[in-house]
Write a protein that holds these residues in place. Structure first.
Motif, short mmCIF file in Angstrom:
data_model
loop_
_atom_site.label_atom_id
_atom_site.label_comp_id
_atom_site.label_asym_id
_atom_site.label_seq_id
_atom_site.Cartn_x
_atom_site.Cartn_y
_atom_site.Cartn_z
N LEU A 222 -13.74 -1.53 -15.34
CA LEU A 222 -15.08 -2.07 -15.08
C LEU A 222 -15.11 -3.19 -14.04
O LEU A 222 -16.14 -3.84 -13.87
CB LEU A 222 -15.78 -2.50 -16.37
CG LEU A 222 -16.08 -1.34 -17.34
CD1 LEU A 222 -16.59 -1.87 -18.67
CD2 LEU A 222 -17.07 -0.35 -16.73
N ALA A 223 -14.00 -3.42 -13.35
CA ALA A 223 -14.00 -4.42 -12.27
C ALA A 223 -14.94 -3.96 -11.17
O ALA A 223 -15.16 -2.76 -10.96
CB ALA A 223 -12.59 -4.57 -11.71
N ARG A 224 -15.50 -4.93 -10.46
CA ARG A 224 -16.42 -4.66 -9.35
C ARG A 224 -15.89 -5.33 -8.10
O ARG A 224 -15.50 -6.49 -8.13
CB ARG A 224 -17.81 -5.18 -9.65
CG ARG A 224 -18.46 -4.52 -10.84
CD ARG A 224 -19.82 -5.12 -11.12
NE ARG A 224 -20.37 -4.57 -12.34
CZ ARG A 224 -21.64 -4.69 -12.68
NH1 ARG A 224 -22.48 -5.36 -11.91
NH2 ARG A 224 -22.08 -4.16 -13.80
N VAL A 225 -15.92 -4.59 -7.00
CA VAL A 225 -15.50 -5.10 -5.70
C VAL A 225 -16.60 -4.75 -4.70
O VAL A 225 -17.06 -3.61 -4.66
CB VAL A 225 -14.15 -4.48 -5.25
CG1 VAL A 225 -13.82 -4.88 -3.83
CG2 VAL A 225 -13.04 -4.90 -6.20
N LEU B 291 -14.27 -7.85 2.74
CA LEU B 291 -14.38 -8.07 1.31
C LEU B 291 -15.45 -9.14 1.14
O LEU B 291 -15.41 -10.17 1.78
CB LEU B 291 -13.01 -8.57 0.80
CG LEU B 291 -12.77 -8.61 -0.67
CD1 LEU B 291 -12.95 -7.25 -1.31
CD2 LEU B 291 -11.36 -9.12 -0.93
N SER B 292 -16.43 -8.87 0.29
CA SER B 292 -17.58 -9.76 0.15
C SER B 292 -17.73 -10.23 -1.27
O SER B 292 -17.33 -9.56 -2.22
CB SER B 292 -18.87 -9.03 0.54
OG SER B 292 -18.78 -8.54 1.85
N ARG C 95 -23.29 -1.67 2.73
CA ARG C 95 -22.92 -2.56 1.62
C ARG C 95 -22.46 -1.64 0.49
O ARG C 95 -23.22 -0.79 0.02
CB ARG C 95 -24.09 -3.41 1.19
CG ARG C 95 -23.73 -4.40 0.11
CD ARG C 95 -24.87 -5.41 -0.06
NE ARG C 95 -24.56 -6.39 -1.05
CZ ARG C 95 -23.76 -7.44 -0.87
NH1 ARG C 95 -23.19 -7.64 0.29
NH2 ARG C 95 -23.54 -8.30 -1.84
N LEU C 96 -21.22 -1.80 0.08
CA LEU C 96 -20.60 -0.91 -0.90
C LEU C 96 -20.16 -1.69 -2.12
O LEU C 96 -19.41 -2.67 -2.00
CB LEU C 96 -19.39 -0.22 -0.25
CG LEU C 96 -18.51 0.64 -1.15
CD1 LEU C 96 -19.29 1.81 -1.74
CD2 LEU C 96 -17.30 1.14 -0.36
N LEU C 97 -20.62 -1.29 -3.27
CA LEU C 97 -20.17 -1.86 -4.54
C LEU C 97 -19.28 -0.81 -5.20
O LEU C 97 -19.74 0.28 -5.55
CB LEU C 97 -21.34 -2.20 -5.45
CG LEU C 97 -20.98 -2.70 -6.86
CD1 LEU C 97 -20.16 -3.98 -6.81
CD2 LEU C 97 -22.23 -2.88 -7.71
#
Length: 186
Positions: free
Chosen positions: A168-171, A182-183, A8-10
């Motif tokens: 500061l976007a998060r994916v 893509l979660s 799980r990658l943020l």
């Protein structure tokens, strides 16, 4: 808890810099005042697991503001913009219109003497392939996040320019056995 074998990658984009405000190709620069304030105002990231970041100053400052003791990861470096680093898009367009047009339409081109989008995509895909199961948060650059999304979706390299990533976007991505999705962040 992450199921065995699942990564799980943020991915978190660094906060704004002077180059962001100028629409310039960045060099290794610090965050601007707005970026520092916005990153500091965000809730600290306290995900269990590993924290990594690109080595550039703007990623180190963002990770620190987010309360992440993140280790530098060379493969998360920003795209190498060669001689265009520090110049605005308008300056490059005025001085080298054909070169800029080529770069924006041919992902294998690197008319600036730096890294092509195809090379960036390959670097990021290689990093994703080596990511171990478990939770990881990575503070990096918009170009790296774009490349990760393009790779995850199996989209053609030309689609790189159709992915917007704001400061500061998060994916969030999840992966198992080399396949990524893509979660929605949990």
């Amino acid at each position: 808890m992450t199921p065995s074998g699942v990564a799980r990658l943020l991915l978190v984009c660094h906060a704004s810099t002077p180059a962001t405000a100028r629409a310039a190709f960045p060099g290794d620069e610090p965050l601007d005042g707005n970026g520092l304030r916005r990153a500091g105002a965000m809730a600290p990231l306290t995900l269990p697991g590993r924290a990594v970041r690109a080595a550039e100053l703007r990623c180190a400052q963002t990770a620190e503001a987010l309360g992440l003791p993140a280790e530098p990861e060379p493969l998360l470096a920003d795209c190498d913009y060669g001689r265009w680093s520090g110049r605005t898009l308008a300056e490059v367009e005025a001085a080298e219109p054909e070169a800029l047009a080529t770069w924006l339409t041919d992902p294998a081109a690197a008319p600036h003497g730096g890294e092509s989008i195809v090379a960036l995509l390959g670097r990021v895909a290689g990093w994703l392939a080596g990511l171990e199961p478990g939770r990881t948060v990575a503070v990096t650059h918009a170009a790296v996040i774009r490349a990760a999304v393009v790779h995850t979706l199996g989209a053609p390299a030309q689609s790189f320019w159709r992915v917007d990533v704001a400061p500061l976007a998060r994916v969030t991505l999840t992966g198992r056995g080399g396949r990524w999705r893509l979660s929605h962040p949990a």
